[in-house]
Scaffold this active site. Sequence first.
Site, PDB file in Angstrom:
ATOM      1  N   PRO A 185       0.824  -1.210   0.000  1.00 57.30           N
ATOM      2  CA  PRO A 185       0.000   0.000   0.000  1.00 57.30           C
ATOM      3  C   PRO A 185       0.854   1.254   0.000  1.00 57.30           C
ATOM      4  O   PRO A 185       1.921   1.292   0.603  1.00 57.30           O
ATOM      5  CB  PRO A 185      -0.809  -0.117   1.295  1.00 57.30           C
ATOM      6  CG  PRO A 185       0.043  -0.959   2.183  1.00 57.30           C
ATOM      7  CD  PRO A 185       0.701  -1.947   1.267  1.00 57.30           C
ATOM      8  N   GLU A 186       0.385   2.260  -0.701  1.00 58.29           N
ATOM      9  CA  GLU A 186       1.069   3.543  -0.733  1.00 58.29           C
ATOM     10  C   GLU A 186       0.275   4.529   0.117  1.00 58.29           C
ATOM     11  O   GLU A 186      -0.703   4.165   0.768  1.00 58.29           O
ATOM     12  CB  GLU A 186       1.228   4.002  -2.178  1.00 58.29           C
ATOM     13  CG  GLU A 186       2.036   3.011  -3.016  1.00 58.29           C
ATOM     14  CD  GLU A 186       2.258   3.451  -4.447  1.00 58.29           C
ATOM     15  OE1 GLU A 186       2.267   4.670  -4.702  1.00 58.29           O
ATOM     16  OE2 GLU A 186       2.432   2.584  -5.318  1.00 58.29           O
TER      17      GLU A 186
END
Length: 291
Positions: free
Chosen positions: A2-3
């Site tokens: 995830p960013e």
Amino acid sequence: MPELPEVETVRRGLQPAMEGFRIDRAVAHRENLRFPLQKDFAARLTGQTVTGLGRRAKYLLADLSSGDVLLMHLGMSGSFRVIGADGETTPGEFHYPRSEDRTHDHVVFEMASGARVVFNDPRRFGFMKVFPRSEIETEPHLKGLGPEPLGNAFDASLLAKACAGKQTSLKAALLDQRVVAGLGNIYVCEALFRAHLSPKRKASTLANRKEEPTDHAVRLTEAIREVLGEAIKAGGSSLRDHRQTSGELGYFQHAFKVYDREGKPCPTCGGTVQRFVQNGRSTFWCPKCQK
């Protein structure tokens, strides 16, 4: 992995169940995730109120009434479920269905709100750690992180100074968490496309000889803010394991201009989106638009 937008979406989904509420009971079903959990991990959390739930780069940070901070990282496949009177939700729902295997429910927080917050992580690349807030500036996972790209401090001048003299590629510089925190492969590709900048361009071209921002830096800063803001609004976009806390999918992936669109027409010029491997990662771009 995830960013920033995905982690921010998870944070917002967890807030109603955790922020302002006491952790009546914390349970760790195993001794380690990516790293060993502290021996007093559950004891330091049980009975403490979550006074705030924040984010730094790709980390979730829960401030506790004891003066400690609970640091949480989702890793590759970690997700939270919030189980309450109204049913079950999954903050930051991501593309692929989350694991339904409850044997991967590694950490549980029983909240005074009546909710049970469950951390599930099949691959166990996520991790958690409790440390005193007084040590936040020296905490190894947070120390050295660059500015938040959506924060007031992040602007073209700051980005230009960070990249001045760098002979690495522009994409490599943006993925360096010391330059700007929270960006990953997806949003770097998308921001570079919107700024009409080649991922192969030298990072040093963002600054002139006086380390002042060039037009490239101005365009890129605006593009980074724009793409991250849109992704958060859409609920994130990570491609494999990650999902929102509400259990719904993030929809920003449907707005990708170049990422994961190899061989498809560029939405700007009609040329062909291409892919090449750069520093071990796939880079998607339009050679005609991005110079």
